[in-house]
Design a protein around this motif. Sequence first.
Motif, PDB file in Angstrom:
ATOM      1  N   GLY A 338      -9.475  -9.890  11.939  1.00 44.66           N
ATOM      2  CA  GLY A 338     -10.773 -10.386  11.533  1.00 44.66           C
ATOM      3  C   GLY A 338     -11.820  -9.323  11.311  1.00 44.66           C
ATOM      4  O   GLY A 338     -13.015  -9.612  11.311  1.00 44.66           O
ATOM      5  N   LYS A 339     -11.402  -8.071  11.095  1.00 43.29           N
ATOM      6  CA  LYS A 339     -12.354  -6.974  10.911  1.00 43.29           C
ATOM      7  C   LYS A 339     -12.558  -6.596   9.453  1.00 43.29           C
ATOM      8  O   LYS A 339     -13.635  -6.133   9.082  1.00 43.29           O
ATOM      9  CB  LYS A 339     -11.872  -5.724  11.671  1.00 43.29           C
ATOM     10  N   TRP A 340     -11.522  -6.785   8.642  1.00 41.50           N
ATOM     11  CA  TRP A 340     -11.552  -6.240   7.288  1.00 41.50           C
ATOM     12  C   TRP A 340     -11.032  -7.258   6.263  1.00 41.50           C
ATOM     13  O   TRP A 340     -10.235  -8.135   6.589  1.00 41.50           O
ATOM     14  CB  TRP A 340     -10.708  -4.958   7.210  1.00 41.50           C
ATOM     15  N   VAL A 341     -11.490  -7.088   5.039  1.00 41.93           N
ATOM     16  CA  VAL A 341     -11.042  -7.891   3.911  1.00 41.93           C
ATOM     17  C   VAL A 341     -10.602  -6.949   2.804  1.00 41.93           C
ATOM     18  O   VAL A 341     -11.235  -5.910   2.572  1.00 41.93           O
ATOM     19  CB  VAL A 341     -12.172  -8.820   3.411  1.00 41.93           C
ATOM     20  N   TYR A 342      -9.521  -7.318   2.117  1.00 44.43           N
ATOM     21  CA  TYR A 342      -8.988  -6.514   1.015  1.00 44.43           C
ATOM     22  C   TYR A 342      -8.855  -7.394  -0.226  1.00 44.43           C
ATOM     23  O   TYR A 342      -8.435  -8.550  -0.137  1.00 44.43           O
ATOM     24  CB  TYR A 342      -7.628  -5.911   1.385  1.00 44.43           C
ATOM     25  N   VAL A 343      -9.206  -6.839  -1.367  1.00 44.65           N
ATOM     26  CA  VAL A 343      -9.126  -7.565  -2.630  1.00 44.65           C
ATOM     27  C   VAL A 343      -8.201  -6.822  -3.583  1.00 44.65           C
ATOM     28  O   VAL A 343      -8.362  -5.611  -3.798  1.00 44.65           O
ATOM     29  CB  VAL A 343     -10.517  -7.727  -3.267  1.00 44.65           C
ATOM     30  N   ALA A 344      -7.227  -7.540  -4.144  1.00 43.23           N
ATOM     31  CA  ALA A 344      -6.326  -6.968  -5.144  1.00 43.23           C
ATOM     32  C   ALA A 344      -6.940  -7.147  -6.525  1.00 43.23           C
ATOM     33  O   ALA A 344      -7.148  -8.279  -6.968  1.00 43.23           O
ATOM     34  CB  ALA A 344      -4.956  -7.639  -5.082  1.00 43.23           C
ATOM     35  N   SER A 359      -6.692  -1.054 -11.866  1.00 45.85           N
ATOM     36  CA  SER A 359      -6.148  -1.884 -10.802  1.00 45.85           C
ATOM     37  C   SER A 359      -6.041  -1.107  -9.501  1.00 45.85           C
ATOM     38  O   SER A 359      -5.945   0.119  -9.488  1.00 45.85           O
ATOM     39  CB  SER A 359      -4.780  -2.445 -11.205  1.00 45.85           C
ATOM     40  N   GLY A 360      -6.069  -1.835  -8.386  1.00 44.65           N
ATOM     41  CA  GLY A 360      -5.974  -1.231  -7.064  1.00 44.65           C
ATOM     42  C   GLY A 360      -6.462  -2.196  -6.009  1.00 44.65           C
ATOM     43  O   GLY A 360      -6.581  -3.404  -6.244  1.00 44.65           O
ATOM     44  N   ILE A 361      -6.762  -1.672  -4.810  1.00 44.82           N
ATOM     45  CA  ILE A 361      -7.179  -2.490  -3.676  1.00 44.82           C
ATOM     46  C   ILE A 361      -8.573  -2.062  -3.233  1.00 44.82           C
ATOM     47  O   ILE A 361      -8.806  -0.885  -2.934  1.00 44.82           O
ATOM     48  CB  ILE A 361      -6.200  -2.341  -2.497  1.00 44.82           C
ATOM     49  N   ALA A 362      -9.497  -3.008  -3.195  1.00 41.58           N
ATOM     50  CA  ALA A 362     -10.833  -2.757  -2.663  1.00 41.58           C
ATOM     51  C   ALA A 362     -10.875  -3.195  -1.205  1.00 41.58           C
ATOM     52  O   ALA A 362     -10.399  -4.287  -0.864  1.00 41.58           O
ATOM     53  CB  ALA A 362     -11.879  -3.516  -3.478  1.00 41.58           C
ATOM     54  N   GLY A 363     -11.427  -2.362  -0.326  1.00 39.89           N
ATOM     55  CA  GLY A 363     -11.505  -2.686   1.091  1.00 39.89           C
ATOM     56  C   GLY A 363     -12.938  -2.926   1.530  1.00 39.89           C
ATOM     57  O   GLY A 363     -13.864  -2.241   1.083  1.00 39.89           O
ATOM     58  N   TYR A 364     -13.126  -3.914   2.436  1.00 41.80           N
ATOM     59  CA  TYR A 364     -14.466  -4.270   2.911  1.00 41.80           C
ATOM     60  C   TYR A 364     -14.447  -4.448   4.432  1.00 41.80           C
ATOM     61  O   TYR A 364     -13.475  -4.963   4.996  1.00 41.80           O
ATOM     62  CB  TYR A 364     -14.954  -5.571   2.266  1.00 41.80           C
ATOM     63  N   GLY A 382      -5.071   2.872  -3.519  1.00 46.95           N
ATOM     64  CA  GLY A 382      -4.067   2.762  -4.567  1.00 46.95           C
ATOM     65  C   GLY A 382      -3.092   1.618  -4.355  1.00 46.95           C
ATOM     66  O   GLY A 382      -2.884   1.126  -3.249  1.00 46.95           O
ATOM     67  N   SER A 383      -2.503   1.198  -5.455  1.00 39.72           N
ATOM     68  CA  SER A 383      -1.444   0.188  -5.453  1.00 39.72           C
ATOM     69  C   SER A 383      -0.587   0.461  -6.677  1.00 39.72           C
ATOM     70  O   SER A 383      -0.780   1.447  -7.380  1.00 39.72           O
ATOM     71  CB  SER A 383      -2.035  -1.225  -5.509  1.00 39.72           C
ATOM     72  N   GLY A 384       0.345  -0.427  -6.948  1.00 39.78           N
ATOM     73  CA  GLY A 384       1.025  -0.371  -8.228  1.00 39.78           C
ATOM     74  C   GLY A 384       0.098  -0.874  -9.320  1.00 39.78           C
ATOM     75  O   GLY A 384      -1.053  -1.226  -9.077  1.00 39.78           O
ATOM     76  N   ALA A 385       0.598  -0.922 -10.542  1.00 36.81           N
ATOM     77  CA  ALA A 385      -0.220  -1.362 -11.678  1.00 36.81           C
ATOM     78  C   ALA A 385      -0.245  -2.880 -11.754  1.00 36.81           C
ATOM     79  O   ALA A 385       0.791  -3.525 -11.872  1.00 36.81           O
ATOM     80  CB  ALA A 385       0.318  -0.777 -12.974  1.00 36.81           C
TER      81      ALA A 385
END
Length: 448
Positions: A338-344, A359-364, A382-385
Amino acid sequence: MKFRKFGKALLMGAVSLGAILSVTSCVESYTVGFLYVTGTQSTGTSGSAGQGIISGFKIDHNTGRLATINGMPLSSGGSYPSRAVLLLSSRFLYVLNQGGSDCTTNASDPACAEANIVQFSVAGNGALVSQQTFYTQGKNPFRIFADATGGHIFVLDHDAPDDSSCAAALGAGVTTCGDITVFNVDPTTGRLSLVLNAQVTAANGSQLTYFPVPANPIDVLLSSNFVLTLSGTPATGDFVFPYAYNTTGQLTLSQNSIQTITASQATAIQAGNSFVYILDNEPITYTPANSNTPVTVPSQILPFSVGSGGSLQAQTGGAVPDVPAQTNPLFLLAESKGKWVYVANAGDNTNATVTNTQSGIAGYVIDTSSRQLTTMSGSPFGSGAGPSCLVEDPSDQFLYTANFNDSSVTGSVLDPNVGTLSSLPGSANKTYTLNGPAAYCLINGRTS
């Protein structure tokens, strides 16, 4: 006496060796869970393009590396699978096959008539065995989800089977609509059976076998005893429609009707830590902290809590900007603590051959008092495409994305202190190739 001393030394040596072996065994690799990925076949035998497949991997507890489950990938039992769910202590997996490449907008594609739900049994080693096939009541199904008990499955159909029933549920003048098909899940066999609509009847007086929702559905979510359907178009704007849900699987019209939201290019409605987030692929202009210069970014996250009757209450602080260099947010994951959120962010995923820099992963970071999201240091990651989904492994150490554009799975190590993501350890096996574009991923924590 010398013999006794030698024997004692030998005994102590054996005890020491046993202790060393015991410590060594504590760090031996073992499977902590299984990762399943649905996708579309684009390589392999002639004529296999477009057929649905399920890939499966074992997750190494120490390194997060993946190893293919024996006998996989295997057929999904249809074409163009989208989502999937695991139920009944992960004994059964249900895969939703859309039938065609884009049945939500191209209903004339003959393959769209072949949509189905295929049930698989799950073995202790993660292997899947096809069981039964079921069908939704509407046309062009593209979302599947389950309630917390695993007693019911819900499928969002883009088009209702009979438009004459739209007005009865949604109001006079409504001529087209989508629908939700609800199934009971047999706790022993996993077999599906229809839940009939107890509130709305068809023109002939019989109970409807589905629950109408507004036209042009985009996504759907079960949250706080409400099923929330996100619908709309860029031309008309987006809105949310609630049904009240109870443990029988029955959906009843909520006291609230359609609720307009400040979005016109919404891509998903997602849940995280008792909140609802709508991902919106349209620009937002804001002024960053410690700056007087406005900045425009291409997409945003709209956070809400669920209020009376399923109404959405905007969270304090309002819209959250996505990261500036990325576009097309499709999936949100709130990690287990419950500390972080990630968006693809998928970027431009219209061409599977493109390696997409957007494209990638945003962290909050989730603020403990206001619950507002603030961008994490080091984000984006980073992530895949073209990532289409995000999952966390059962040991809360690793995150994985399944990627549409480059047909791959990528993994990251999750820092338990600050939430940042880094590459899996070692120089090899950080990217795992699939047989075609990925659609969805999910984790099975049952390993025996």
